[in-house]
Motif scaffolding. Structure first.
Motif, short mmCIF file in Angstrom:
data_model
loop_
_atom_site.label_atom_id
_atom_site.label_comp_id
_atom_site.label_asym_id
_atom_site.label_seq_id
_atom_site.Cartn_x
_atom_site.Cartn_y
_atom_site.Cartn_z
N LYS A 15 80.96 45.23 43.28
CA LYS A 15 80.31 44.76 44.51
C LYS A 15 79.82 43.32 44.34
CE LYS A 15 78.33 45.29 48.58
NZ LYS A 15 79.10 45.28 49.80
N ARG A 16 79.23 43.01 43.18
CA ARG A 16 78.79 41.64 42.90
C ARG A 16 79.98 40.68 42.97
NH1 ARG A 16 77.47 39.90 38.34
NH2 ARG A 16 76.21 38.18 39.07
N SER A 17 81.07 41.04 42.32
CA SER A 17 82.25 40.18 42.31
C SER A 17 82.77 39.95 43.72
CB SER A 17 83.35 40.80 41.45
OG SER A 17 82.97 40.79 40.10
N SER A 18 82.79 41.01 44.50
CA SER A 18 83.26 40.91 45.88
C SER A 18 82.38 39.96 46.70
CB SER A 18 83.28 42.31 46.51
OG SER A 18 83.58 42.23 47.87
N LEU A 19 81.07 40.11 46.56
CA LEU A 19 80.16 39.25 47.30
C LEU A 19 80.25 37.79 46.83
CD1 LEU A 19 77.03 41.53 47.67
CD2 LEU A 19 78.42 40.59 49.51
N ILE A 20 80.36 37.58 45.52
CA ILE A 20 80.50 36.22 45.00
C ILE A 20 81.74 35.58 45.60
CG2 ILE A 20 81.01 34.89 42.92
CD1 ILE A 20 79.13 36.90 41.43
N SER A 21 82.81 36.33 45.66
CA SER A 21 84.06 35.82 46.22
C SER A 21 83.90 35.49 47.71
CB SER A 21 85.14 36.87 46.04
OG SER A 21 86.40 36.32 46.09
N LYS A 22 83.27 36.38 48.46
CA LYS A 22 83.05 36.13 49.89
C LYS A 22 82.17 34.91 50.11
CE LYS A 22 83.51 40.91 51.42
NZ LYS A 22 82.82 42.08 51.98
N LEU A 23 81.13 34.78 49.29
CA LEU A 23 80.24 33.62 49.42
C LEU A 23 80.96 32.33 49.07
CD1 LEU A 23 76.94 35.14 47.98
CD2 LEU A 23 77.44 34.59 50.37
N ILE A 48 71.71 37.03 50.70
CA ILE A 48 72.32 35.75 51.08
C ILE A 48 73.49 35.99 52.02
CG2 ILE A 48 73.65 33.79 50.20
CD1 ILE A 48 71.84 34.02 47.65
N HIS A 49 74.31 36.98 51.72
CA HIS A 49 75.46 37.29 52.57
C HIS A 49 75.00 37.70 53.96
CE1 HIS A 49 79.05 39.64 53.88
NE2 HIS A 49 79.61 38.53 53.46
N ILE A 50 73.99 38.54 54.04
CA ILE A 50 73.44 38.95 55.34
C ILE A 50 72.93 37.74 56.11
CG2 ILE A 50 71.48 40.17 56.42
CD1 ILE A 50 71.85 42.29 54.15
N ASN A 51 72.19 36.86 55.42
CA ASN A 51 71.64 35.67 56.08
C ASN A 51 72.74 34.75 56.60
OD1 ASN A 51 69.12 36.65 55.41
ND2 ASN A 51 68.78 35.21 53.74
N LEU A 52 73.78 34.54 55.80
CA LEU A 52 74.87 33.68 56.23
C LEU A 52 75.64 34.27 57.40
CD1 LEU A 52 76.27 32.37 52.82
CD2 LEU A 52 74.94 31.11 54.52
N GLU A 53 75.86 35.59 57.38
CA GLU A 53 76.54 36.24 58.51
C GLU A 53 75.71 36.11 59.78
OE1 GLU A 53 77.34 40.29 57.25
OE2 GLU A 53 79.44 39.77 56.99
N TYR A 54 74.40 36.31 59.66
CA TYR A 54 73.51 36.20 60.81
C TYR A 54 73.55 34.78 61.38
CZ TYR A 54 69.28 36.23 63.64
OH TYR A 54 68.40 36.12 64.67
N GLN A 56 75.95 32.55 61.06
CA GLN A 56 77.25 32.31 61.70
C GLN A 56 77.30 32.95 63.09
OE1 GLN A 56 80.25 33.78 58.94
NE2 GLN A 56 80.94 31.69 58.59
N ASN A 57 76.82 34.16 63.21
CA ASN A 57 76.82 34.86 64.50
C ASN A 57 75.95 34.13 65.51
OD1 ASN A 57 78.63 36.81 63.65
ND2 ASN A 57 77.04 38.27 63.10
N GLU A 58 74.82 33.62 65.06
CA GLU A 58 73.94 32.87 65.95
C GLU A 58 74.62 31.61 66.46
OE1 GLU A 58 70.18 31.73 64.31
OE2 GLU A 58 69.14 33.25 65.46
N GLU A 59 75.32 30.92 65.56
CA GLU A 59 76.00 29.68 65.94
C GLU A 59 77.14 29.93 66.92
OE1 GLU A 59 77.13 28.00 62.18
OE2 GLU A 59 75.11 27.28 61.75
N MET A 60 77.75 31.12 66.81
CA MET A 60 78.85 31.48 67.70
C MET A 60 78.35 32.10 69.00
SD MET A 60 81.47 32.99 64.82
CE MET A 60 82.58 33.67 66.03
N GLY A 61 77.04 32.34 69.08
CA GLY A 61 76.47 32.92 70.28
C GLY A 61 76.69 34.40 70.42
N VAL A 62 76.89 35.07 69.29
CA VAL A 62 77.13 36.52 69.31
C VAL A 62 75.81 37.25 69.23
CG1 VAL A 62 78.21 38.45 68.08
CG2 VAL A 62 79.37 36.26 68.24
#
Length: 62
Positions: A15-23, A48-54, A56-62
């Motif tokens: 899970k750590r590796s997956s998240l590091i890759s996504k980040l 961090i992943h949750i914060n970045l997704e949030y 991005q969604n805010e910037e896209m107006g979702v």
């Protein structure tokens, strides 16, 4: 018991590796204090992943 612990450790590291890759795909490799993602704990990476997704969604107006 040891087998369960090993299996859990493997899943956590996967899970750590997956998240590091996504980040990294999002251009995030370290925090503002210089701590590298590969040195972070699973909960730190998840937050961090949750914060970045949030963000991005805010910037896209979702």
């Amino acid at each position: 018991m040891s087998l369960m612990f090993t299996s859990l450790n493997r899943r956590v590291e996967d899970k750590r590796s997956s998240l590091i890759s996504k980040l990294m795909d999002l251009g995030y490799t370290q925090d503002c204090l210089g701590k590298r993602t590969r040195d972070m704990t699973l909960p730190e990476l998840e937050q961090i992943h949750i914060n970045l997704e949030y963000k991005q969604n805010e910037e896209m107006g979702v």
